[in-house]
Design a protein around this motif. Sequence first.
Motif, PDB file in Angstrom:
ATOM      1  N   GLU A   1     -17.223  20.434  -4.671  1.00 29.94           N
ATOM      2  CA  GLU A   1     -18.384  20.182  -5.524  1.00 29.94           C
ATOM      3  C   GLU A   1     -18.069  18.980  -6.397  1.00 29.94           C
ATOM      4  OE1 GLU A   1     -20.297  22.453  -9.314  1.00 29.94           O
ATOM      5  OE2 GLU A   1     -19.747  23.699  -7.593  1.00 29.94           O
ATOM      6  N   ARG A   2     -18.982  18.004  -6.387  1.00 33.02           N
ATOM      7  CA  ARG A   2     -18.791  16.807  -7.209  1.00 33.02           C
ATOM      8  C   ARG A   2     -20.158  16.341  -7.686  1.00 33.02           C
ATOM      9  NH1 ARG A   2     -18.237  15.294  -1.978  1.00 33.02           N
ATOM     10  NH2 ARG A   2     -16.014  15.572  -1.850  1.00 33.02           N
ATOM     11  N   PRO A   3     -20.187  15.610  -8.785  1.00 37.71           N
ATOM     12  CA  PRO A   3     -21.477  15.115  -9.260  1.00 37.71           C
ATOM     13  C   PRO A   3     -22.102  14.155  -8.248  1.00 37.71           C
ATOM     14  CG  PRO A   3     -19.724  14.594 -10.831  1.00 37.71           C
ATOM     15  CD  PRO A   3     -19.091  15.205  -9.632  1.00 37.71           C
ATOM     16  N   GLU A   4     -23.394  14.194  -8.140  1.00 41.02           N
ATOM     17  CA  GLU A   4     -24.089  13.286  -7.248  1.00 41.02           C
ATOM     18  C   GLU A   4     -24.083  11.888  -7.862  1.00 41.02           C
ATOM     19  OE1 GLU A   4     -28.231  13.245  -4.744  1.00 41.02           O
ATOM     20  OE2 GLU A   4     -28.234  14.150  -6.718  1.00 41.02           O
ATOM     21  N   GLU A   5     -23.698  10.915  -7.056  1.00 44.73           N
ATOM     22  CA  GLU A   5     -23.691   9.536  -7.535  1.00 44.73           C
ATOM     23  C   GLU A   5     -24.943   8.837  -7.024  1.00 44.73           C
ATOM     24  OE1 GLU A   5     -20.103   7.392  -6.746  1.00 44.73           O
ATOM     25  OE2 GLU A   5     -18.846   9.073  -7.373  1.00 44.73           O
ATOM     26  N   ARG A   6     -25.526   8.046  -7.885  1.00 42.88           N
ATOM     27  CA  ARG A   6     -26.717   7.327  -7.441  1.00 42.88           C
ATOM     28  C   ARG A   6     -26.279   6.189  -6.528  1.00 42.88           C
ATOM     29  NH1 ARG A   6     -27.756   2.556 -10.248  1.00 42.88           N
ATOM     30  NH2 ARG A   6     -26.293   2.375 -11.932  1.00 42.88           N
ATOM     31  N   ILE A   7     -27.160   5.815  -5.646  1.00 40.39           N
ATOM     32  CA  ILE A   7     -26.856   4.758  -4.690  1.00 40.39           C
ATOM     33  C   ILE A   7     -27.244   3.416  -5.305  1.00 40.39           C
ATOM     34  CG2 ILE A   7     -27.372   3.801  -2.419  1.00 40.39           C
ATOM     35  CD1 ILE A   7     -27.943   6.658  -1.500  1.00 40.39           C
ATOM     36  N   VAL A   8     -26.284   2.518  -5.321  1.00 38.78           N
ATOM     37  CA  VAL A   8     -26.518   1.159  -5.792  1.00 38.78           C
ATOM     38  C   VAL A   8     -26.541   0.269  -4.553  1.00 38.78           C
ATOM     39  CG1 VAL A   8     -25.590  -0.747  -7.150  1.00 38.78           C
ATOM     40  CG2 VAL A   8     -25.350   1.596  -7.979  1.00 38.78           C
ATOM     41  N   TYR A   9     -27.560  -0.564  -4.460  1.00 31.09           N
ATOM     42  CA  TYR A   9     -27.668  -1.472  -3.327  1.00 31.09           C
ATOM     43  C   TYR A   9     -27.193  -2.857  -3.737  1.00 31.09           C
ATOM     44  CZ  TYR A   9     -30.131   2.093  -0.779  1.00 31.09           C
ATOM     45  OH  TYR A   9     -30.430   3.254  -0.128  1.00 31.09           O
ATOM     46  N   ILE A  10     -26.429  -3.471  -2.844  1.00 27.75           N
ATOM     47  CA  ILE A  10     -25.925  -4.825  -3.062  1.00 27.75           C
ATOM     48  C   ILE A  10     -26.860  -5.773  -2.325  1.00 27.75           C
ATOM     49  CG2 ILE A  10     -23.958  -6.380  -2.787  1.00 27.75           C
ATOM     50  CD1 ILE A  10     -23.487  -3.899  -4.653  1.00 27.75           C
ATOM     51  N   VAL A  11     -27.404  -6.744  -3.063  1.00 27.53           N
ATOM     52  CA  VAL A  11     -28.317  -7.731  -2.484  1.00 27.53           C
ATOM     53  C   VAL A  11     -27.488  -8.944  -2.072  1.00 27.53           C
ATOM     54  CG1 VAL A  11     -30.372  -9.141  -2.854  1.00 27.53           C
ATOM     55  CG2 VAL A  11     -30.173  -6.903  -3.982  1.00 27.53           C
ATOM     56  N   LYS A  12     -27.441  -9.181  -0.764  1.00 31.75           N
ATOM     57  CA  LYS A  12     -26.657 -10.276  -0.207  1.00 31.75           C
ATOM     58  C   LYS A  12     -27.347 -11.616  -0.434  1.00 31.75           C
ATOM     59  CE  LYS A  12     -23.709  -7.554   1.943  1.00 31.75           C
ATOM     60  NZ  LYS A  12     -22.292  -7.728   1.941  1.00 31.75           N
ATOM     61  N   LYS A  13     -26.620 -12.700  -0.183  1.00 30.58           N
ATOM     62  CA  LYS A  13     -27.174 -14.054  -0.353  1.00 30.58           C
ATOM     63  C   LYS A  13     -28.421 -14.266   0.500  1.00 30.58           C
ATOM     64  CE  LYS A  13     -22.749 -16.185  -1.421  1.00 30.58           C
ATOM     65  NZ  LYS A  13     -21.689 -17.085  -0.947  1.00 30.58           N
ATOM     66  N   ASP A  14     -28.439 -13.665   1.688  1.00 28.07           N
ATOM     67  CA  ASP A  14     -29.602 -13.831   2.579  1.00 28.07           C
ATOM     68  C   ASP A  14     -30.702 -12.805   2.305  1.00 28.07           C
ATOM     69  OD1 ASP A  14     -28.591 -11.484   3.614  1.00 28.07           O
ATOM     70  OD2 ASP A  14     -28.176 -12.275   5.612  1.00 28.07           O
ATOM     71  N   LYS A  15     -30.599 -12.124   1.159  1.00 29.11           N
ATOM     72  CA  LYS A  15     -31.593 -11.142   0.676  1.00 29.11           C
ATOM     73  C   LYS A  15     -31.513  -9.774   1.359  1.00 29.11           C
ATOM     74  CE  LYS A  15     -33.361 -14.239  -2.066  1.00 29.11           C
ATOM     75  NZ  LYS A  15     -32.457 -14.602  -3.107  1.00 29.11           N
ATOM     76  N   ARG A  16     -30.587  -9.595   2.304  1.00 29.13           N
ATOM     77  CA  ARG A  16     -30.399  -8.260   2.889  1.00 29.13           C
ATOM     78  C   ARG A  16     -29.864  -7.331   1.814  1.00 29.13           C
ATOM     79  NH1 ARG A  16     -26.263  -7.724   6.162  1.00 29.13           N
ATOM     80  NH2 ARG A  16     -25.395  -9.736   5.610  1.00 29.13           N
ATOM     81  N   ARG A  17     -30.173  -6.051   1.943  1.00 29.85           N
ATOM     82  CA  ARG A  17     -29.679  -5.047   1.010  1.00 29.85           C
ATOM     83  C   ARG A  17     -28.760  -4.092   1.755  1.00 29.85           C
ATOM     84  NH1 ARG A  17     -33.762  -7.283  -0.967  1.00 29.85           N
ATOM     85  NH2 ARG A  17     -34.544  -7.103  -3.061  1.00 29.85           N
ATOM     86  N   GLU A  18     -27.643  -3.762   1.111  1.00 34.54           N
ATOM     87  CA  GLU A  18     -26.654  -2.892   1.725  1.00 34.54           C
ATOM     88  C   GLU A  18     -26.159  -1.926   0.653  1.00 34.54           C
ATOM     89  OE1 GLU A  18     -22.222  -4.029   2.922  1.00 34.54           O
ATOM     90  OE2 GLU A  18     -23.689  -4.943   4.264  1.00 34.54           O
ATOM     91  N   ALA A  19     -26.050  -0.655   0.990  1.00 38.89           N
ATOM     92  CA  ALA A  19     -25.552   0.330   0.030  1.00 38.89           C
ATOM     93  C   ALA A  19     -24.117  -0.030  -0.365  1.00 38.89           C
ATOM     94  CB  ALA A  19     -25.605   1.732   0.616  1.00 38.89           C
ATOM     95  N   TYR A  20     -23.823   0.082  -1.664  1.00 40.73           N
ATOM     96  CA  TYR A  20     -22.470  -0.193  -2.149  1.00 40.73           C
ATOM     97  C   TYR A  20     -21.489   0.743  -1.455  1.00 40.73           C
ATOM     98  CZ  TYR A  20     -18.379   0.065  -5.142  1.00 40.73           C
ATOM     99  OH  TYR A  20     -17.091   0.079  -5.601  1.00 40.73           O
ATOM    100  N   SER A  21     -20.368   0.200  -1.059  1.00 43.52           N
ATOM    101  CA  SER A  21     -19.341   0.970  -0.374  1.00 43.52           C
ATOM    102  C   SER A  21     -17.995   0.780  -1.061  1.00 43.52           C
ATOM    103  CB  SER A  21     -19.249   0.514   1.085  1.00 43.52           C
ATOM    104  OG  SER A  21     -18.082   1.028   1.697  1.00 43.52           O
ATOM    105  N   ARG A  22     -17.502   1.856  -1.666  1.00 44.76           N
ATOM    106  CA  ARG A  22     -16.160   1.838  -2.271  1.00 44.76           C
ATOM    107  C   ARG A  22     -15.122   1.432  -1.232  1.00 44.76           C
ATOM    108  NH1 ARG A  22     -14.472   4.650  -6.696  1.00 44.76           N
ATOM    109  NH2 ARG A  22     -12.516   5.020  -5.618  1.00 44.76           N
ATOM    110  N   GLU A  23     -15.285   1.978  -0.029  1.00 48.74           N
ATOM    111  CA  GLU A  23     -14.318   1.724   1.034  1.00 48.74           C
ATOM    112  C   GLU A  23     -14.272   0.239   1.399  1.00 48.74           C
ATOM    113  OE1 GLU A  23     -16.709   4.186   1.221  1.00 48.74           O
ATOM    114  OE2 GLU A  23     -15.288   5.747   0.642  1.00 48.74           O
ATOM    115  N   LYS A  24     -15.436  -0.398   1.426  1.00 43.94           N
ATOM    116  CA  LYS A  24     -15.488  -1.823   1.760  1.00 43.94           C
ATOM    117  C   LYS A  24     -14.804  -2.658   0.674  1.00 43.94           C
ATOM    118  CE  LYS A  24     -18.729  -5.303   3.394  1.00 43.94           C
ATOM    119  NZ  LYS A  24     -20.126  -5.613   3.700  1.00 43.94           N
TER     120      LYS A  24
END
Length: 164
Positions: free
Chosen positions: A42-65
């Motif tokens: 059980e862990r607190p739910e984390e909100r999803i933050v999207y990273i907006v790339k230079k070409d305007k694509r959006r990608e979910a933030y990834s700790r692993e990346k």
Amino acid sequence: MICPNCGHSDTSVLDSRVTRGGKEIRRRRECKKCSHRFTTYERPEERIVYIVKKDKRREAYSREKVHRGLRKACEKLDIPNERLEAAVNRISRRLNDLTMDEVKSKTLGAFVMEELFDIDEVAYIRFASVYLAFQETGEFINHIEELRRKKSVRNRQRKPGGEG
């Protein structure tokens, strides 16, 4: 909690322990029907933050990346993984503290560079050379000179009697 073995919904908690520095609860459970034992977290739910790339694509933030990027920059350097994990935690916390659903990749890159600046000069320059996409040696040299100026200012501020 539904039993993963038989699907029965009546399970009991046998043991609960706080893990990951108080950020998670590990529970050992047992199904009342088939006696299968299993573990849940059980862990607190984390909100999803999207990273907006230079070409305007959006990608979910990834700790692993981010962790992979730090490891790559620190490759063959004597930097413990715990130090990189702590840096990833600080970066993730800073992103969450922004309270925005979308963050420019430039902001995330700046957070990573700030962490690498404190970890190791070589790792910082490796990351900066790719992230800032230097086109010529002059840009690279200017960035190294700027790094030296920043380090010099920081060292003066940390000395007893220094300003800051």
